[in-house]
Design a protein around this motif. Structure first.
Motif, PDB file in Angstrom:
ATOM      1  N   ALA A  51       0.858  -1.196   0.000  1.00  0.00           N
ATOM      2  CA  ALA A  51       0.000   0.000   0.000  1.00  0.00           C
ATOM      3  C   ALA A  51       0.886   1.236   0.000  1.00  0.00           C
ATOM      4  CB  ALA A  51      -0.923   0.007   1.205  1.00  0.00           C
ATOM      5  N   LEU A  52       0.586   2.169  -0.902  1.00  0.00           N
ATOM      6  CA  LEU A  52       1.300   3.436  -0.998  1.00  0.00           C
ATOM      7  C   LEU A  52       0.400   4.556  -0.509  1.00  0.00           C
ATOM      8  CD1 LEU A  52       3.644   5.282  -2.083  1.00  0.00           C
ATOM      9  CD2 LEU A  52       2.365   5.357  -4.242  1.00  0.00           C
ATOM     10  N   ALA A  53       0.939   5.441   0.319  1.00  0.00           N
ATOM     11  CA  ALA A  53       0.235   6.648   0.761  1.00  0.00           C
ATOM     12  C   ALA A  53       1.070   7.851   0.369  1.00  0.00           C
ATOM     13  CB  ALA A  53       0.005   6.630   2.264  1.00  0.00           C
ATOM     14  N   MET A  54       0.422   8.855  -0.268  1.00  0.00           N
ATOM     15  CA  MET A  54       1.107  10.073  -0.713  1.00  0.00           C
ATOM     16  C   MET A  54       0.317  11.300  -0.254  1.00  0.00           C
ATOM     17  SD  MET A  54       3.893   9.465  -2.578  1.00  0.00           S
ATOM     18  CE  MET A  54       4.027  11.039  -3.450  1.00  0.00           C
ATOM     19  N   THR A  55       1.039  12.355   0.083  1.00  0.00           N
ATOM     20  CA  THR A  55       0.377  13.597   0.447  1.00  0.00           C
ATOM     21  C   THR A  55       1.271  14.786   0.131  1.00  0.00           C
ATOM     22  OG1 THR A  55      -0.699  14.818   2.242  1.00  0.00           O
ATOM     23  CG2 THR A  55       1.251  13.555   2.824  1.00  0.00           C
ATOM     24  N   THR A  56       0.648  15.910  -0.192  1.00  0.00           N
ATOM     25  CA  THR A  56       1.364  17.179  -0.339  1.00  0.00           C
ATOM     26  C   THR A  56       1.033  18.101   0.834  1.00  0.00           C
ATOM     27  OG1 THR A  56      -0.445  18.052  -1.711  1.00  0.00           O
ATOM     28  CG2 THR A  56       1.425  17.031  -2.853  1.00  0.00           C
ATOM     29  N   SER A  57       0.230  17.580   1.781  1.00  0.00           N
ATOM     30  CA  SER A  57      -0.151  18.352   2.969  1.00  0.00           C
ATOM     31  C   SER A  57       0.081  17.474   4.205  1.00  0.00           C
ATOM     32  CB  SER A  57      -1.622  18.784   2.902  1.00  0.00           C
ATOM     33  OG  SER A  57      -1.881  19.531   1.729  1.00  0.00           O
ATOM     34  N   PRO A  58       1.311  17.402   4.692  1.00  0.00           N
ATOM     35  CA  PRO A  58       1.629  16.489   5.786  1.00  0.00           C
ATOM     36  C   PRO A  58       0.863  16.756   7.072  1.00  0.00           C
ATOM     37  CG  PRO A  58       3.430  18.033   5.387  1.00  0.00           C
ATOM     38  CD  PRO A  58       2.475  18.173   4.243  1.00  0.00           C
TER      39      PRO A  58
END
Length: 228
Positions: A42-49
């Motif tokens: 599973a990959l999780a990505m964010t530009t708003s940590p």
């Protein structure tokens, strides 16, 4: 009997290079995967940590149904909302340079649940291991393939990753993702791959991305991997 042994398929004897999989644009098992290999990740990505609800994440399962051939099922989420259904197929074409280079092809099909539209992409993959520590993987192809020429269709996809095996079980690398179309995304992500158990690994990256109509912003990601 000797004649029969000589007729053994060459593909079964092929030695493929051991090349890490990119964290963000990963593969459906390595190019040299053997029949029966399987993995969940599973990959999780964010530009708003500091806003975890804005994270995009995707659990998936990968399975090699034949030597050098694999299939993947993925469920991309935006927060708690299931955005799409994704199917991937991958095939290895073989190895060369005494097993240091390998190439293949990857197909991705995506059904968008909100719009009801189906899109697909096709990429050619070429990887090479330079030494016991250095390796790279390149992918180039087209996104949203269509016969009609319309804005955003048949857009360029380019993914490059360079890796350095620092210690047994620890790999560092940098991944570059370029996508054409309306968004025109460019992302650069330094990353760390760490094996934490016999069949369990964690990949983490922190970089920057730039969309056509947005300023550059941070991009953070983590992928959990469990081989079966």
């Amino acid at each position: 009997m000797a004649l029969f042994a000589a007729a053994t398929p060459i593909a079964a004897q092929t030695t493929y290079p051991d090349i890490p999989e990119p964290m963000i644009f990963d593969m459906m098992r390595p190019l040299g995967a053997r029949k029966g290999e399987a993995e969940v990740n599973a990959l999780a990505m964010t530009t708003s940590p500091f806003r975890p609800r804005s994270a995009e994440w995707a659990p998936e399962i990968e399975y090699a149904f034949a030597d050098g051939k694999a299939i993947e099922f993925e469920l991309p989420f935006d927060g708690a909302r299931l955005e799409a259904l994704k199917l991937g197929l991958q095939a290895a074409f073989g190895a060369s340079a005494n097993g240091s280079s390998a190439h293949g092809v990857q197909y991705l099909g995506i059904y968008d649940r909100e719009t009801g539209l189906y899109s697909n992409s096709l990429l050619y993959m070429a990887g090479h291991r330079f030494s016991g520590r250095w390796s790279m993987m390149n992918m180039v192809g087209l996104d949203d393939i269509a016969l009609a020429r319309r804005a955003g269709r048949n857009a360029l996809l380019l993914n490059h990753a360079t890796f350095y095996d620092a210690t047994p079980g620890t790999t560092v690398g940098i991944e570059v993702n370029v996508a054409g179309g309306r968004e025109r995304l460019v992302r650069v992500t330094p990353q760390l791959h760490q094996r934490v158990a016999n069949k369990v690994a964690v990949q983490a990256g922190a970089g920057v991305e730039k969309h056509r109509h947005h300023r550059a912003r941070p991009a953070l990601g983590v992928r959990l991997v469990r081989e079966l």
